[in-house]
Scaffold this motif. Structure first.
Motif, PDB file in Angstrom:
ATOM      1  N   ASP A  57     -18.271 -45.568  28.391  1.00 25.17           N
ATOM      2  CA  ASP A  57     -18.161 -45.139  29.998  1.00 25.17           C
ATOM      3  C   ASP A  57     -16.906 -45.223  30.511  1.00 25.17           C
ATOM      4  O   ASP A  57     -16.640 -45.457  31.874  1.00 25.17           O
ATOM      5  CB  ASP A  57     -19.293 -45.835  30.907  1.00 25.17           C
ATOM      6  CG  ASP A  57     -19.141 -47.261  31.051  1.00 25.17           C
ATOM      7  OD1 ASP A  57     -17.958 -47.675  30.338  1.00 25.17           O
ATOM      8  OD2 ASP A  57     -19.932 -47.920  31.768  1.00 25.17           O
ATOM      9  N   SER A  58     -15.968 -45.531  29.574  1.00 30.06           N
ATOM     10  CA  SER A  58     -14.538 -45.673  30.337  1.00 30.06           C
ATOM     11  C   SER A  58     -13.565 -44.474  29.628  1.00 30.06           C
ATOM     12  O   SER A  58     -12.327 -44.526  29.676  1.00 30.06           O
ATOM     13  CB  SER A  58     -13.932 -46.929  30.012  1.00 30.06           C
ATOM     14  OG  SER A  58     -13.643 -47.303  28.497  1.00 30.06           O
ATOM     15  N   PHE A  59     -14.146 -43.738  28.945  1.00 35.35           N
ATOM     16  CA  PHE A  59     -13.227 -42.611  28.051  1.00 35.35           C
ATOM     17  C   PHE A  59     -12.722 -41.728  28.996  1.00 35.35           C
ATOM     18  O   PHE A  59     -12.937 -41.094  29.749  1.00 35.35           O
ATOM     19  CB  PHE A  59     -14.338 -42.022  26.984  1.00 35.35           C
ATOM     20  CG  PHE A  59     -13.677 -41.218  26.136  1.00 35.35           C
ATOM     21  CD1 PHE A  59     -13.757 -39.900  26.057  1.00 35.35           C
ATOM     22  CD2 PHE A  59     -13.187 -41.959  25.077  1.00 35.35           C
ATOM     23  CE1 PHE A  59     -13.026 -39.092  25.091  1.00 35.35           C
ATOM     24  CE2 PHE A  59     -12.305 -40.941  24.108  1.00 35.35           C
ATOM     25  CZ  PHE A  59     -12.536 -39.498  23.942  1.00 35.35           C
ATOM     26  N   TYR A 102     -15.917 -52.753  34.076  1.00 32.20           N
ATOM     27  CA  TYR A 102     -15.966 -51.169  34.188  1.00 32.20           C
ATOM     28  C   TYR A 102     -16.247 -50.581  32.939  1.00 32.20           C
ATOM     29  O   TYR A 102     -16.295 -49.214  33.200  1.00 32.20           O
ATOM     30  CB  TYR A 102     -14.329 -50.850  34.716  1.00 32.20           C
ATOM     31  CG  TYR A 102     -13.942 -51.079  35.927  1.00 32.20           C
ATOM     32  CD1 TYR A 102     -13.448 -52.398  36.553  1.00 32.20           C
ATOM     33  CD2 TYR A 102     -14.456 -50.367  37.054  1.00 32.20           C
ATOM     34  CE1 TYR A 102     -13.102 -52.339  37.872  1.00 32.20           C
ATOM     35  CE2 TYR A 102     -13.993 -50.338  38.419  1.00 32.20           C
ATOM     36  CZ  TYR A 102     -13.210 -51.607  38.674  1.00 32.20           C
ATOM     37  OH  TYR A 102     -13.137 -51.548  39.920  1.00 32.20           O
ATOM     38  N   ALA A 103     -16.370 -51.127  31.651  1.00 31.00           N
ATOM     39  CA  ALA A 103     -16.337 -50.068  30.625  1.00 31.00           C
ATOM     40  C   ALA A 103     -17.471 -51.018  29.800  1.00 31.00           C
ATOM     41  O   ALA A 103     -17.764 -52.188  29.593  1.00 31.00           O
ATOM     42  CB  ALA A 103     -15.196 -50.444  29.741  1.00 31.00           C
TER      43      ALA A 103
END
Lengths: 189, 167
Positions: free
Chosen positions: B165-167, B28-29
């Motif tokens: 991209d998980s912020f 996911y990240a």
């Protein structure tokens, strides 16, 4: 991946031509990159709900942040609630410049007026450069080479960051709920 | 079940859980940095005493994960050329993803790293522009004469985007 660059303008706004004072056309306040104070369309609580709903909708459509027209409209509405009155600051500043009949130095002039202040250079009727400040002393816009640039105030920047935070969290939650992200992972140096 | 066997099973179970969690997280990240260079030049020419904004250099960034956001954005304004005494006042950084531009404090030094602070959490893919603001203190000297015009330019600038991209 495509990474490139060129010399096209992005944020500097070409004059809209809708209003003109002297040789200077007003900025386009309907543009995403040029906000002026506007009454909020809803309460902050309702804005939060709208931002979360927009994030879910965008995630389902494979869009993120400014890819989405709905997101851009929401940003403009949300941020404009704390924007300075750029429209009045600029129009009154230009009015003060053109009304000023005192002998002016060829370099930099400073005029204070009700909505703020303006620093400018003018030869005859030609304003080559101007910086507009709000009553807090923050620079909110500049005009140079026929182009406008809007600078974010501390309040605007904080509000936009807040919106990104709410939106990103909702978007990522929606992505996880839908079983993954919408894009491939691409780590580059 | 002996105590040793129990500990082995427990350890294996923990290892499996840890690996599964790590795999899930990495699916996911991701994070990364992207340096985007330009062969463009920011330049201006001003009469003595005048202030103005330079021409812009534009950087286009695409291909990062769709939901990648900026955790840090740095600008290197590139190499300096000038004639006369032209004082750099600040750098302006703008993005297609942000509603206003940012004014970055800068003394005009070439090939230096300038940090922005208003892009945190904004979308990383997009278009970025930079320009600088300067004041001409004195014109160039040519054939022993001081001219009324000074100029300044910065070439080959680049930006570095730190993203997540998980912020």
């Amino acid at each position: 991946m495509r990474v490139g660059n060129d010399k096209s303008l992005v944020q500097s706004r070409q004059p809209s031509g809708t209003e003109k004072r002297g040789s200077v056309s007003s900025p386009d306040y309907t543009d995403f990159h040029f906000n002026t104070k506007t009454a909020p369309a809803m309460s902050d609580e309702k804005y939060k709900t709208a931002i979360i709903e927009q994030a879910k909708k965008d995630q389902a459509a494979g869009k993120f942040q400014s890819d989405s027209a709905g997101f851009r409209n929401l940003v403009k509405s949300y941020v404009s609630a704390v924007s300075p009155d750029r429209k009045n600051i600029i129009s009154q500043g230009l009015r003060a410049i053109y009304k000023n009949t005192r002998q002016e130095p060829k370099t930099f002039n400073l005029l204070d007026y009700m909505f703020g202040s303006v620093k400018y250079s003018k030869e005859a009727d030609d304003v080559s450069y101007a910086e507009f400040y709000d009553s807090n002393g923050e620079m909110v816009a500049s005009f140079s080479n026929g182009r406008w640039i809007s600078y974010g105030t501390k309040a605007e920047d904080a509000r936009e960051s807040q919106l990104w935070g709410i939106y990103n969290q909702a978007w990522n939650s929606a992505a996880r709920a839908n079983g993954g992200t919408t894009s491939s992972i691409d780590v580059t140096g | 079940m002996s105590k040793n066997k129990f500990l082995k099973i427990l350890f294996s179970a923990l290892l499996v859980i840890t690996m599964a969690f790590t795999a899930t997280t990495s699916a996911y990240a991701a994070t990364g940095t992207k340096k985007v260079t330009s062969s463009g030049t920011m330049s201006l020419a001003l009469k003595t005493g005048q202030t103005g904004n330079s021409s812009e250099v534009t950087f286009r960034v695409s291909g990062l994960p769709a939901n990648a956001v900026i955790t840090k954005l740095e600008v290197n304004p590139g190499s300096l050329k000038y004639s006369g005494a032209v004082l750099t006042n600040y750098l302006t950084v703008a993005s297609s993803n942000r509603s206003s531009a940012e004014k970055v404090t800068w003394n005009g030094k070439e090939n230096t790293t300038l940090s922005t602070n208003g892009f945190l959490a904004s979308k990383a893919n997009g278009t970025y522009t930079i320009s600088f603001n300067a004041t001409c203190i004195s014109g160039a000297i040519s054939h022993g004469m001081i001219l009324d015009i000074g100029s300044k330019s910065y070439s080959n600038p680049y930006i570095t985007i730190y993203w997540d991209d998980s912020f």
